[in-house]
Each structure stands twice: as C-alpha cells, then as structure tokens.
Design an enzyme around this catalytic site. Sequence first.
Site, PDB file in Angstrom:
ATOM      1  N   CYS A   1      16.880  24.169 -79.042  1.00  0.00           N
ATOM      2  CA  CYS A   1      16.958  25.274 -78.088  1.00  0.00           C
ATOM      3  C   CYS A   1      17.631  24.911 -76.765  1.00  0.00           C
ATOM      4  CB  CYS A   1      15.555  25.820 -77.821  1.00  0.00           C
ATOM      5  SG  CYS A   1      14.812  26.651 -79.240  1.00  0.00           S
ATOM      6  N   ILE A   2      17.027  24.025 -75.995  1.00  0.00           N
ATOM      7  CA  ILE A   2      17.465  23.821 -74.612  1.00  0.00           C
ATOM      8  C   ILE A   2      18.886  23.257 -74.514  1.00  0.00           C
ATOM      9  CG2 ILE A   2      16.844  22.862 -72.373  1.00  0.00           C
ATOM     10  CD1 ILE A   2      13.994  22.684 -73.286  1.00  0.00           C
TER      11      ILE A   2
END
Length: 448
Positions: free
Chosen positions: A279-280
Amino acid sequence: MQDMQSPLASALLARIQARQAVIGIIGLGYVGLPLAIAIAGAGFKVLGFDIDLRRVAALNEGNGLIKHISNAPIREAIAKGLFEATADFTRLDEPDAILICVPTPLTRQREPDMSYVANSTASIAARLRRGQLVILESSTWPGTTEQLMKPALEADGLVCGQDFFLAFSPEREDPGNPVYGTQNIPKVVGGDGTDALALAKALYDAFVSATVPVSSPAAAEAVKLTENIFRSVNIALVNELKVIYDAMGLDVWEIIEAAKTKPFGYMPFYPGPGLGGHCIPIDPFYLTWKAREFDIATRFIELAGQINTAMPRHVVDRLAEALDKRFRRGLNGARVLLIGIAYKKNVDDVRESASFKLIEILEERGALTDFHDPHAQVIPKTREHAALAGRRSVALTAATLAGYDAVLVATDHDGIDYALVASAARLVVDTRNACAKAGADMAKVVKA
C-alpha cells in the site's frame, strides 16, 4: 427488505440476506484469503479463483501458505462445503457476487500497472450473467471502477445497474495485526447506483462490524488513497526528522516517545529503513498519476515519496560510516547480516520490502550479505528483485553473529533475541530501535 429499483437486484438481495448467495473471490493472497475465510465463516459458499496452481492445490488441501493466517478456518470451511479454490476462470458465472482482490503495482516508470485488474475484468466479462454483483477491492486511482471496468463489462450488451451491479470497497488488511482483522475493520463501500450500493452494503454487513457507504465508487477509491497518503507523508516527516536529529546528536526515538505523551494534536509515526508492503510505497503514486490528467502537481505527495525512497541509501551510508569509524574499513568486502526480509514485523509478507533494496545497495558497494528472518526463510521470486530469489535465511547464533563485520536490523520481529544480537555482533546498525526496546542499547549499536 429494502426496496430496489431492479427486480434482479431484489432477487440478489434476498439471496444475500438468506446466506444463499455464492461469493466468488479473484486473488487468494494476503487480501483475498482473509476475506474468503470471513465470508465462509458467515455461512456463505465461497468459490476462490487464482492463477497460481500451487496455491489452488494447497488451499483445497486446507493449507493457506500464509504463516500468519491459521489453516483451521480454511479446513473448517472446506469440511462444511463452504470453500473451494479453482484456477478455472470459466466458472465465473457461478458466483452471485464476485470480489476482485488482485495486485495493483507500479511500472518501473512509477505509473499504475492495471493489468491484473484489466485481466480479471476481461475474465468476468467473458462469463458475466444477469443479476451478478461485481466489487473491486484492489487499491487504485479514483475512477477505475466506472471508467475502466464498467465499459469492459458492458461491452457485450449487458447494462450496469440494470443487468448487473458494480461497486468498489477498498481492502483494509493489516497483515499480522493481532487486534484488527477483516471482520472488525469497518468497510467503506461505493456503488455505481443505489442498487449496487445497497447490494454491496448488504453483503459486507453480513460479515464485518460496520459499513461506511459513500456517494460513488470514485469516492471509495479516493478514501483508500487518502488513508495511505496520510501514512506515507507522516512517515516521510519522521524519516526526515531522523536525519536532522541524528546530525544534531539527538535520538529521534526518544523524542517521539516523549512527544506522544501529549494527549491531543499529535499521533506517533516511526522512522525506518524505507517503505514496504503493497500500500504505502505504491498507492500515493496512483493519485499523482491521475492528478496529472487535471494539470495538478502533487508536490507534497511526491516529496514524501522522494524522502522515503531515499532511506535505504541513507541507512547504508550510516552503516559505511560506522564501519569506517570503528574498524577503519569500507563496505567493499565487508560481511553484513541483514535481520528481517519481511516488510513488517511478525509476518512473512515481503511485498515491496525495503530489505531487498538494502541488499542490492550493499552488494553494489561490494559488501557480502546474508539475511536472517524466522518468518520468511526463502526469498521468493519478485518482479523487481528477481536476482535475489532463492536465497535462504541463515541461523542466528552467537557464532554466526560474530562472523559478520556488521548486523543491520531492518525488521523488528518479536522473536529475535536482540540482547544476543547486541552482545555477539561486532557492530549493529538498528533502523527500528529494536535493541534499545529490548534493553540492549550498547555502545556498538548505531541507530539509523
């Protein structure tokens, strides 16, 4: 029963509420498998689709192949006739609702790679029947569901909102989190029309603690990006503070611990060797890419990305500096043991792990590297770091540790004996403050 505009929607809603609907899930990895377990646990029959034949075979034998996910609920669902895995995508007409949980990586040019979503959509379109609900869960740019998926699904004449229904609900999995899992994390839902929203909400209401409806799929897509951009920017901030405070002779970990005692207006984030996970490191660039369509520069987001992606080189520089100061030697020819190949503690998930970049930078500078990880003992084949595939974890003993010029702590797994690491190693470069937290903050431990 809620009033629906379409008779097909009414019929599907009744099947969902009676737990008679068959739920299909495309992608049985870190997101799709917990989802399948939760849905089967709520009494629905789940048909899971995956292109990995090894994973399909293992799942049908009750082995999920993911260490932090128990096999017990998989086996229970199989015994009850509520779960089956398949690689036969011609069976996509069997489920009443299909949830897509496939990767959305970046290309080497940091642009969205939508091939997994596009291929899944094409597979669904080839078997799409009237009355089905399709939900995308993969993180993506705002507009994907309606602009990319909807036209492909309507290509053969079925009409979205009338013949089939389309929604987006972002995954919120946190692998290895002992407190929050699929069932007790609220689900954001955006539907293409009121019927799609009602159907998706009814499905998630059956197995999660709360649903949060929003006005559209695009709004739901933006929610996911906002959550991860928030984290990316704040991690970049503390990574920059780490560099500044280190130059001043200050300990950023001590400062954060003191700052978080303020009961309002502050939320602690922690520095590290670089970002990992699906995600990040990825999601923010989906928004920067989409923003260019509107001639908007995302300077804040891109700056955070630059800071975070620079961290592996900063860590290696700190290691080289420590070797030079303590032993009067350089990285070239030095033996370095990396602790932790997984991107976060206590899981076997290596997606986008900063440890891969650390190894590559170390070896570019002539270091000889090994790793130890009790959770991920063999490096799998990855798209960006294929040359590292097959490397195996070494044992962590006093004799092993003493044989390296430096030990680099990249992932702070709880099962590691950091007191042993600090005492037996010649030099420890700790990117997670793990030794200090274990009461082993010795002079030969350098924080980076």
